[in-house]
Write an enzyme that holds these catalytic residues in place. Structure first.
Site, PDB file in Angstrom:
ATOM      1  N   GLU A 136       0.840  -1.197   0.000  1.00 32.06           N
ATOM      2  CA  GLU A 136       0.000   0.000   0.000  1.00 32.06           C
ATOM      3  C   GLU A 136       0.877   1.250   0.000  1.00 32.06           C
ATOM      4  OE1 GLU A 136      -3.790   1.834   2.531  1.00 32.06           O
ATOM      5  OE2 GLU A 136      -2.387   0.481   3.533  1.00 32.06           O
TER       6      GLU A 136
ATOM      7  N   LYS B  82      -9.838   2.134  -2.489  1.00 31.48           N
ATOM      8  CA  LYS B  82     -10.079   1.663  -1.126  1.00 31.48           C
ATOM      9  C   LYS B  82     -11.497   2.022  -0.676  1.00 31.48           C
ATOM     10  CE  LYS B  82      -7.577   1.539   3.301  1.00 31.48           C
ATOM     11  NZ  LYS B  82      -6.365   2.065   3.984  1.00 31.48           N
TER      12      LYS B  82
ATOM     13  N   CYS C 134      -5.734  -2.927   2.609  1.00 34.79           N
ATOM     14  CA  CYS C 134      -5.517  -2.744   4.048  1.00 34.79           C
ATOM     15  C   CYS C 134      -6.789  -2.836   4.885  1.00 34.79           C
ATOM     16  CB  CYS C 134      -4.780  -1.431   4.286  1.00 34.79           C
ATOM     17  SG  CYS C 134      -3.957  -1.344   5.908  1.00 34.79           S
TER      18      CYS C 134
END
Length: 286
Positions: free
Chosen positions: A43, A117, A158
């Site tokens: 990331e 995301k 994440c």
């Protein structure tokens, strides 16, 4: 063909974009030289994980320096490349926004998936860490699946992996591998990294490939490291330490079929009691 070799490049991220890109390329080349067919970066691999850097490092598709590099690297090394994530600036119906975006390229350098995301990392753990991605980043709104020549591969970033509904939706739509560029920190990492990754592999009966940056104690945000590759039984096939390194694992997709046949939990779901509906409009390849 049901076998391929995957690699995770756990690289140290610094404040110079060019240096990060060069480091990524050297690690990608090494992974390719060692026979990897799929390479996953961490990331925000080109940018320190800090709100103050996201606007400065943001790029637009397809002309951004990092984005063009990822396409070239995939093509030159003849690999599938999950380009970790980068701060991506894009026009939306609400004006310009910056997203935490993972771009996936095929061996011809063609973009085959783009994941923004979905769940933003807004936390406040008293006395330890406070962070609000939403101060600078917009939220994605798609479930992302990349189609490779071996299988379908889900993409999460994440904090996304803490939401089992998201990864389950990928699997219900055919994913057998889930790639997760991530940057857990030294508070959340020791507490939840291993457990969450194992749970996502076990409850989805899928390979999970999680890529973290190396730990940089000189940075404002301290990544946990410990990149991992897990099989559908939850076994750890490869695990990094905290420093820079490349980890490898052979991905045998027959293992997915075997485990799902012998322990058919996906077929045993009681959808008469609970549902997880996925609109086809939410599935995106780009």
């Amino acid at each position: 063909m049901t076998h391929f070799k995957a690699a995770v490049c756990q690289m140290l991220v610094v404040e110079q974009k060019a240096e990060n890109i060069n480091k990524a390329y050297n690690m990608i080349k090494e992974a390719s030289k060692n026979g990897s067919n799929l390479v996953v970066l961490p990331e925000m691999f080109n940018c320190p994980y800090n709100n103050s850097f996201f606007s400065e490092f943001a790029e637009t598709y397809p002309d951004g320096e990092t984005i063009r590099f990822l396409s070239r690297a995939a093509r030159s090394e003849n690999i599938y490349l999950v380009g970790g994530s980068v701060p991506e600036q894009a026009e939306t119906g609400e004006g310009k926004k910056i997203f935490n975006t993972s771009l996936v390229f095929d061996p011809q350098g063609k973009l085959i998936a783009r994941h923004r995301k979905v769940h933003l990392f807004d936390i406040d753990i008293e006395g330890q860490i406070s962070f609000r991605e939403s101060d600078t980043l917009g939220r994605g709104d798609g479930i992302t699946i990349a189609r490779t020549k071996w299988c379908k591969m889900g993409i999460a970033i994440c904090y996304d992996m803490r939401f089992p509904e998201l990864l389950r939706a990928m699997v219900l739509n055919g994913a057998e591998v889930i790639a997760i560029p991530a940057a857990f920190n030294t508070t959340t990492g020791p507490a939840h990294w291993d457990t969450t990754l194992k749970a996502r592999a076990i409850d989805n009966q899928a390979f999970v490939i999680a890529a973290s940056p190396a730990r940089n104690m000189q940075a404002g945000y301290h990544a946990y490291g410990h990149s991992m590759i897990l099989d559908p039984w939850g076994e750890v096939l490869a695990r990094a330490g905290t420093g820079e390194e490349i980890i490898y694992a052979d991905i045998d997709l027959e293992r997915v079929e075997q485990i799902r046949r012998q322990l058919p939990l996906l077929k045993h779901r009681r959808t008469d009691l609970y549902t997880l509906e996925v609109s086809p409009k939410a599935i995106t390849n780009q």
